[in-house]
Design a protein around this motif. Sequence first.
Motif, PDB file in Angstrom:
ATOM      1  N   GLU A  71       0.833  -1.193   0.000  1.00  0.00           N
ATOM      2  CA  GLU A  71       0.000   0.000   0.000  1.00  0.00           C
ATOM      3  C   GLU A  71       0.869   1.245   0.000  1.00  0.00           C
ATOM      4  O   GLU A  71       1.976   1.243   0.547  1.00  0.00           O
ATOM      5  N   GLY A  72       0.351   2.318  -0.597  1.00  0.00           N
ATOM      6  CA  GLY A  72       1.056   3.588  -0.576  1.00  0.00           C
ATOM      7  C   GLY A  72       1.197   4.105   0.840  1.00  0.00           C
ATOM      8  O   GLY A  72       0.221   4.168   1.577  1.00  0.00           O
ATOM      9  N   ASP A  73       2.412   4.486   1.218  1.00  0.00           N
ATOM     10  CA  ASP A  73       2.672   4.881   2.604  1.00  0.00           C
ATOM     11  C   ASP A  73       2.631   6.388   2.812  1.00  0.00           C
ATOM     12  O   ASP A  73       2.522   6.852   3.936  1.00  0.00           O
ATOM     13  N   CYS A  74       2.731   7.162   1.747  1.00  0.00           N
ATOM     14  CA  CYS A  74       2.717   8.611   1.886  1.00  0.00           C
ATOM     15  C   CYS A  74       2.254   9.229   0.575  1.00  0.00           C
ATOM     16  O   CYS A  74       2.766   8.880  -0.492  1.00  0.00           O
ATOM     17  N   PRO A 100       7.069   5.210  -1.726  1.00  0.00           N
ATOM     18  CA  PRO A 100       7.167   4.652  -0.377  1.00  0.00           C
ATOM     19  C   PRO A 100       6.022   3.686  -0.118  1.00  0.00           C
ATOM     20  O   PRO A 100       4.865   3.962  -0.476  1.00  0.00           O
ATOM     21  N   ALA A 101       6.340   2.549   0.473  1.00  0.00           N
ATOM     22  CA  ALA A 101       5.344   1.489   0.621  1.00  0.00           C
ATOM     23  C   ALA A 101       5.348   0.912   2.027  1.00  0.00           C
ATOM     24  O   ALA A 101       6.359   0.912   2.725  1.00  0.00           O
ATOM     25  N   ARG A 102       4.202   0.443   2.412  1.00  0.00           N
ATOM     26  CA  ARG A 102       4.095  -0.421   3.578  1.00  0.00           C
ATOM     27  C   ARG A 102       3.320  -1.660   3.156  1.00  0.00           C
ATOM     28  O   ARG A 102       2.592  -1.638   2.161  1.00  0.00           O
ATOM     29  N   VAL A 103       3.495  -2.731   3.869  1.00  0.00           N
ATOM     30  CA  VAL A 103       2.820  -3.970   3.499  1.00  0.00           C
ATOM     31  C   VAL A 103       1.614  -4.215   4.389  1.00  0.00           C
ATOM     32  O   VAL A 103       1.541  -3.736   5.518  1.00  0.00           O
ATOM     33  N   SER A 104       0.677  -4.936   3.837  1.00  0.00           N
ATOM     34  CA  SER A 104      -0.390  -5.530   4.625  1.00  0.00           C
ATOM     35  C   SER A 104      -0.038  -7.003   4.729  1.00  0.00           C
ATOM     36  O   SER A 104       0.071  -7.693   3.718  1.00  0.00           O
ATOM     37  N   GLY A 105       0.187  -7.456   5.939  1.00  0.00           N
ATOM     38  CA  GLY A 105       0.595  -8.840   6.112  1.00  0.00           C
ATOM     39  C   GLY A 105       0.735  -9.196   7.579  1.00  0.00           C
ATOM     40  O   GLY A 105       0.498  -8.357   8.457  1.00  0.00           O
ATOM     41  N   PHE A 106       1.151 -10.421   7.817  1.00  0.00           N
ATOM     42  CA  PHE A 106       1.177 -10.929   9.185  1.00  0.00           C
ATOM     43  C   PHE A 106       2.374 -11.844   9.401  1.00  0.00           C
ATOM     44  O   PHE A 106       2.950 -12.377   8.451  1.00  0.00           O
ATOM     45  N   SER A 107       2.720 -11.995  10.673  1.00  0.00           N
ATOM     46  CA  SER A 107       3.816 -12.871  11.045  1.00  0.00           C
ATOM     47  C   SER A 107       3.318 -13.945  12.002  1.00  0.00           C
ATOM     48  O   SER A 107       2.311 -13.763  12.705  1.00  0.00           O
ATOM     49  N   LEU A 108       4.051 -15.054  12.019  1.00  0.00           N
ATOM     50  CA  LEU A 108       3.726 -16.186  12.882  1.00  0.00           C
ATOM     51  C   LEU A 108       4.469 -16.037  14.200  1.00  0.00           C
ATOM     52  O   LEU A 108       5.700 -15.979  14.226  1.00  0.00           O
ATOM     53  N   ILE A 109       3.741 -15.954  15.285  1.00  0.00           N
ATOM     54  CA  ILE A 109       4.341 -15.762  16.607  1.00  0.00           C
ATOM     55  C   ILE A 109       5.038 -17.046  17.063  1.00  0.00           C
ATOM     56  O   ILE A 109       4.540 -18.148  16.849  1.00  0.00           O
ATOM     57  N   LYS A 110       6.178 -16.888  17.695  1.00  0.00           N
ATOM     58  CA  LYS A 110       6.932 -18.039  18.207  1.00  0.00           C
ATOM     59  C   LYS A 110       6.073 -18.809  19.214  1.00  0.00           C
ATOM     60  O   LYS A 110       5.469 -18.225  20.109  1.00  0.00           O
ATOM     61  N   MET A 164      -8.077   7.854  -7.650  1.00  0.00           N
ATOM     62  CA  MET A 164      -6.702   8.148  -7.269  1.00  0.00           C
ATOM     63  C   MET A 164      -6.211   7.199  -6.184  1.00  0.00           C
ATOM     64  O   MET A 164      -5.050   6.775  -6.190  1.00  0.00           O
ATOM     65  N   TYR A 165      -7.086   6.844  -5.272  1.00  0.00           N
ATOM     66  CA  TYR A 165      -6.709   5.893  -4.220  1.00  0.00           C
ATOM     67  C   TYR A 165      -6.244   4.575  -4.831  1.00  0.00           C
ATOM     68  O   TYR A 165      -5.205   4.024  -4.473  1.00  0.00           O
ATOM     69  N   ARG A 166      -7.022   4.078  -5.784  1.00  0.00           N
ATOM     70  CA  ARG A 166      -6.650   2.810  -6.423  1.00  0.00           C
ATOM     71  C   ARG A 166      -5.393   2.962  -7.267  1.00  0.00           C
ATOM     72  O   ARG A 166      -4.546   2.069  -7.315  1.00  0.00           O
ATOM     73  N   LEU A 167      -5.267   4.111  -7.930  1.00  0.00           N
ATOM     74  CA  LEU A 167      -4.092   4.343  -8.759  1.00  0.00           C
ATOM     75  C   LEU A 167      -2.816   4.390  -7.927  1.00  0.00           C
ATOM     76  O   LEU A 167      -1.798   3.799  -8.289  1.00  0.00           O
ATOM     77  N   VAL A 168      -2.866   5.107  -6.806  1.00  0.00           N
ATOM     78  CA  VAL A 168      -1.688   5.201  -5.936  1.00  0.00           C
ATOM     79  C   VAL A 168      -1.254   3.821  -5.480  1.00  0.00           C
ATOM     80  O   VAL A 168      -0.059   3.481  -5.503  1.00  0.00           O
ATOM     81  N   ASN A 169      -2.208   2.995  -5.043  1.00  0.00           N
ATOM     82  CA  ASN A 169      -1.837   1.670  -4.559  1.00  0.00           C
ATOM     83  C   ASN A 169      -1.310   0.788  -5.686  1.00  0.00           C
ATOM     84  O   ASN A 169      -0.398  -0.017  -5.479  1.00  0.00           O
ATOM     85  N   GLN A 170      -1.860   0.945  -6.889  1.00  0.00           N
ATOM     86  CA  GLN A 170      -1.328   0.155  -8.006  1.00  0.00           C
ATOM     87  C   GLN A 170       0.094   0.581  -8.344  1.00  0.00           C
ATOM     88  O   GLN A 170       0.981  -0.256  -8.554  1.00  0.00           O
ATOM     89  N   MET A 171       0.310   1.889  -8.414  1.00  0.00           N
ATOM     90  CA  MET A 171       1.642   2.389  -8.739  1.00  0.00           C
ATOM     91  C   MET A 171       2.653   1.968  -7.665  1.00  0.00           C
ATOM     92  O   MET A 171       3.797   1.621  -7.968  1.00  0.00           O
ATOM     93  N   THR A 172       2.225   1.996  -6.410  1.00  0.00           N
ATOM     94  CA  THR A 172       3.112   1.589  -5.327  1.00  0.00           C
ATOM     95  C   THR A 172       3.465   0.112  -5.445  1.00  0.00           C
ATOM     96  O   THR A 172       4.613  -0.286  -5.241  1.00  0.00           O
ATOM     97  N   ALA A 173       2.471  -0.698  -5.784  1.00  0.00           N
ATOM     98  CA  ALA A 173       2.711  -2.136  -5.914  1.00  0.00           C
ATOM     99  C   ALA A 173       3.678  -2.457  -7.045  1.00  0.00           C
ATOM    100  O   ALA A 173       4.395  -3.460  -6.997  1.00  0.00           O
ATOM    101  N   GLU A 174       3.713  -1.605  -8.068  1.00  0.00           N
ATOM    102  CA  GLU A 174       4.597  -1.864  -9.199  1.00  0.00           C
ATOM    103  C   GLU A 174       6.061  -1.645  -8.844  1.00  0.00           C
ATOM    104  O   GLU A 174       6.937  -2.390  -9.293  1.00  0.00           O
ATOM    105  N   HIS A 175       6.355  -0.628  -8.027  1.00  0.00           N
ATOM    106  CA  HIS A 175       7.748  -0.352  -7.657  1.00  0.00           C
ATOM    107  C   HIS A 175       7.809   0.124  -6.197  1.00  0.00           C
ATOM    108  O   HIS A 175       8.111   1.288  -5.925  1.00  0.00           O
ATOM    109  N   PRO A 176       7.533  -0.782  -5.259  1.00  0.00           N
ATOM    110  CA  PRO A 176       7.516  -0.384  -3.849  1.00  0.00           C
ATOM    111  C   PRO A 176       8.915  -0.238  -3.270  1.00  0.00           C
ATOM    112  O   PRO A 176       9.834  -0.971  -3.641  1.00  0.00           O
TER     113      PRO A 176
END
Length: 479
Positions: free
Chosen positions: A191-194, A356-366, A411-423
């Motif tokens: 996702e677009g971070d800024c 600038p990008a941030r991810v949507s995702g999760f980690s596995l807790i020990k 624009m919201y969708r465009l920003v996220n697409q552009m970010t995904a292409e070169h994060p």
Amino acid sequence: MSVMKNITRFTAAALAICSVLAVTGCDEQQEMSSSAPTSSNTPAQATTSATTATMNKDDADKIAEIDIGAEKLENGVVKFLSSWDLNPAEGQPVAPALEMFQSQFGGRIEYVNTPWDSRYDKLAVLVQADDSPDMFSAGDMDVFPKGAISGMFDPLDDYVDFSSELWAPMSEVNEQFAFNGRHYVGAVDVEGDCVMFYNKNTIRDNSLDDPAELLAEGKWTWDTFWEMMTKFCDVDAEKYATDGWWFEGGFSLTTGVPYVGMSDGKIVQNLDNALIEKAQTFMLNMNTNSLPLPKAQYNWQVQPKRLADGKTLFYPVGLYAMYPYNNYIQDFADNQEDVMFVPMPKCPEADEYYLPARVSGFSLIKGAKNPKGVAAYLNCAMATRDSEAAVEIGKRQAFEEYNWTQEQWDMYRLVNQMTAEHPVIEMYNAVNSNVADLINNPMKEGYNSGASWTQTRETIRAAVQAELDSANEKLAEKS
């Protein structure tokens, strides 16, 4: 070819985060640290809670058509430690990933509440007590490598097939959270971070080119950004170009180079990179020409309402500002339809349009008791990320609940697409607090105080490298 093309993609992961942001909000301390939403005033619950959300039949039928060979889980309960709930609030739509997880795997998310600012403390206590929850959000961009070094998270590879066709769209991103071939984050989207918010009335009243139109024409660059700023700014009239705490980091990342990142399995710093120096020189020139809002004159408090007053041209901040619950969009204009935004301007010397990008995702807790359940949920998120249901739900929410315009939605969708292409993913907050402290404020000095980057980096380079050397040694011990 115009970049303002017809875009149909709206990710399920983004929808889930949107719902979270809408009900939690962000305060100024979070904005300064570029962190995700906090509910730090909410006491940690001693017990967990769970709900089984539902979806309207038409959307549910669309999700049911997506086949990933799901089998009912022996243990369907996934405990999610967070300051926000993956289950929707009352009256909010269930995200497609959760619908698939519930209907096809027989799963449910059990929310384990913790204040945002003490979530790692809570995590450590539960892991040490052999009472580990299962899943932790990676959206704050501080899970890896810190979590791997501290031993708070386990690799996902025994449960998630990152080499599969399902995970192929996020392969390049997930490799940035891997060490020795082991993945510590299941990133399901980017996702677009800024972005650069502006008031359309201010653009018109000052006879400036609309940034959205410049973007559509492929002309939204550092150069046109500079032209707009110098035309608009007037110290005597207290008219300034930029405000907020996100600009420096977001602008620099358009070079495609983070201050700290991963390379060949090691954490590296790029303080001497020529493109970072160019970004810093640009921001120093902004200061020299009195273009940024002089925060010192405002007791270092941001002034978002100046955007509505036509006194500030741009307010760079995260996309979360689009949600009315966060009390930003109301500050940007008297009428919400006058609020617009564009991605950060393109670096002319970069080989691609990096963002600038941030991810949507999760980690596995020990010590997680249900890693298979975590994997199933992550697979659902990947399978539904481009689904028709996700698009429809997101669009309804944007128009009916948030009162977005078509222009804002596109624009919201465009920003996220552009970010995904070169994060570009920044990691200086994800190593340890010392690295964050060494870089976060110094990299803002040129823009805020007129300090030379060549001098600033000399004062921090050795200390940053020492911290990274130590972190790399600790990471190697985990292999």
